[in-house]
Design an enzyme around this catalytic site. Structure first.
Site, mmCIF file in Angstrom:
data_model
loop_
_atom_site.group_PDB
_atom_site.id
_atom_site.type_symbol
_atom_site.label_atom_id
_atom_site.label_comp_id
_atom_site.label_asym_id
_atom_site.label_seq_id
_atom_site.Cartn_x
_atom_site.Cartn_y
_atom_site.Cartn_z
ATOM 1 N N LEU A 1 39.472 29.221 35.641
ATOM 2 C CA LEU A 1 40.769 29.335 36.315
ATOM 3 C C LEU A 1 40.681 30.297 37.491
ATOM 4 C CD1 LEU A 1 44.268 29.487 34.739
ATOM 5 C CD2 LEU A 1 43.678 31.106 36.522
ATOM 6 N N HIS B 1 38.459 42.256 32.089
ATOM 7 C CA HIS B 1 38.509 42.747 33.462
ATOM 8 C C HIS B 1 39.965 43.099 33.798
ATOM 9 C CE1 HIS B 1 38.388 42.676 37.875
ATOM 10 N NE2 HIS B 1 37.080 42.847 37.785
#
Length: 354
Positions: free
Chosen positions: A126, A230
Site C-alpha cells: 500500500l 515505522h
C-alpha cells in the site's frame, strides 16, 4: 470523486511514482518498472481467472481521483502469501533454561524462522500520495480490499495478515538488520531491501541461521525494534487493530516490523457489511448520513467509493447519479455497504498464541 478499482496497464507510470515515494521503501512494491509491469499483468490475469480456492493470485488495486484524473494510491492482496515461495517470518518464542542443582530458572526470549503465515491471504504493497494522508481516502484504499474479499470469499483464506514496515533509525537503516542479517549478507538494509523487492525474500531464509536467535545476544536497539512499526504507519496499524486484527508473535525477517492477523469473519467490515438495492436520487435531496464504503458486485470491474449511508424506509441505499455512474449500477441493482467509521482500537495479542 475517489474510487478504488483494479489496476490496468495505463497505471504503470503512477505505480512507479507511488513506489518511489513510499515511506519507507516497500519490499513488496519495488520501484522497478519491469516488476511493476509484471504485477499489473499478473493482477489482470487473477481478476479474469475462475478461482475456487486461493492460490498464487495477486490482486492490485489503485485509488483514482477522478476530478484530477490521477491515480493517487495503490494496494494489493496476495491470495496466499506463500503460494509460490514460502513466506518467512520470525516467530517470537520463550525458552525456559533451568537447573535444579544451581537453583536457576530463566525465561529467555527467542526468534525462530517460521513459514506459518504462508497459508494466510496477505494485504500488502500500500502506497498513498502524501496529499491524501489523514483523509478518508486512506481508509478507503486500505479497506476496500476487505470489501472485495467479502464478495469473493472463495478466492481468499479464512485468515488475513498484514505485515507493517518496521522501525528505522534517522539514517533510514534497520537496527534489527544491522544486528542480525547484515552479519550473514554484509549488505546494508536498503540494499538488501531493494534486492528482495526485485527478486523475493525466499533467498534470505536460505542464508539466515536456522537455529533460534536468543534476544539477549542482540544489540539493545535491535531488541527495541522487534514488533515496532515505522512511525509513518502508526495510524494505519491503529486502524487495522480497530478493524479487528490482532498482533501475532510473527515479525518481519528484515526489520522485525509487526505482523498482524485476523479471522475475516470477525473483522468489522465483514460483520457490518450488508447488501442494499440502489435508489438513485439527486445529491441535493439525499439526507445526511454517516459515510460508508459502497462497492459494486463486478469482479473485473470492481469499484468501491465513499458515500453517505442513506437508507430509505424500505432499506434501499440512496445514491447520487454521480456515485451510481462510478459504480456502474442502475436503480434496483444491489451494492455492498459497510460503515467507514470503526470502534476504538484494541491492541491485543492473538489469544491462540499466548
Amino acid at each position: 470523486m475517489l474510487v478504488v478499482r483494479p489496476a490496468r496497464s495505463a497505471d504503470l507510470p503512477a505505480l512507479e511514482r507511488l513506489a518511489g515515494t513510499a515511506t519507507p521503501r516497500l519490499t513488496n512494491l519495488p520501484a522497478h518498472r519491469d516488476r511493476l509491469e509484471e504485477r499489473i499483468t499478473r493482477s489482470q490475469r487473477s481478476f479474469s481467472r475462475a478461482v475456487d480456492f486461493p492460490g498464487d493470485e495477486h490482486y492490485t488495486f489503485v485509488l483514482e481521483d477522478r476530478e484530477r484524473g490521477e491515480v493517487v494510491g495503490t494496494a494489493t492482496i496476495r491470495a496466499q502469501a506463500g503460494a509460490v515461495d514460502a513466506y518467512y517470518t520470525y516467530r517470537q518464542e520463550t525458552l525456559i533454561h533451568a537447573s535444579q542443582q544451581l537453583n536457576v530458572r530463566r525465561e529467555v526470549q527467542t526468534l525462530s524462522l517460521s513459514h506459518e503465515v504462508s497459508e494466510a491471504s496477505l494485504l500488502c504493497a500500500l502506497s498513498l500520495d502524501p496529499r491524501y494522508k489523514g483523509t478518508s481516502a486512506e481508509s478507503l484504499l486500505r479497506r476496500a480490499r476487505l470489501m472485495f474479499i467479502a464478495q469473493y470469499p472463495e478466492r481468499f483464506a479464512d485468515l488475513l495478515a498484514v505485515a507493517f514496515p518496521g522501525f528505522l533509525d534517522e539514517a533510514g537503516e534497520s537496527p534489527f538488520w544491522a544486528s542480525v542479517g547484515e552479519h550473514f549478507f554484509q549488505r546494508g538494509y536498503q540494499e538488501i531491501n531493494h534486492i528482495a523487492g526485485v527478486r523475493s525474500k525466499s533467498f534470505i531464509a536460505e542464508v539466515m541461521p536456522q537455529f533460534p536467535l536468543y534476544l539477549p545476544l542482540l544489540t539493545p536497539p535491535a531488541r527495541a525494534a522487534i514488533g515496532r512499526e515505522h512511525p509513518d504507519h502508526e495510524v494505519a496499524l491503529e486502524e487495522m487493530l480497530a478493524e479487528g486484527f490482532v498482533r501475532s508473535r510473527h515479525v518481519d525477517i528484515f526489520d522485525a516490523g509487526p505482523v498482524i492477523k485476523g479471522e475475516r469473519d470477525r473483522l468489522e467490515t465483514f460483520r457490518r457489511a450488508s447488501w442494499h438495492p440502489v435508489r438513485i436520487r439527486p445529491a441535493t435531496s439525499l439526507p445526511d448520513a454517516e459515510p460508508a464504503m459502497i462497492a459494486n458486485q463486478k469482479l473485473g470491474e470492481f469499484r468501491c467509493v465513499v458515500a453517505r449511508y442513506a437508507l430509505s424506509p424500505t432499506g434501499q441505499l440512496m445514491l447520487s447519479p454521480e456515485h451510481a455512474e462510478i459504480l456502474g449500477v442502475e436503480e434496483g441493482r444491489a451494492v455492498l455497504a459497510a460503515p467507514l467509521a470503526l470502534p476504538d482500537a484494541i491492541d491485543a495479542l492473538d489469544e491462540g498464541e499466548l
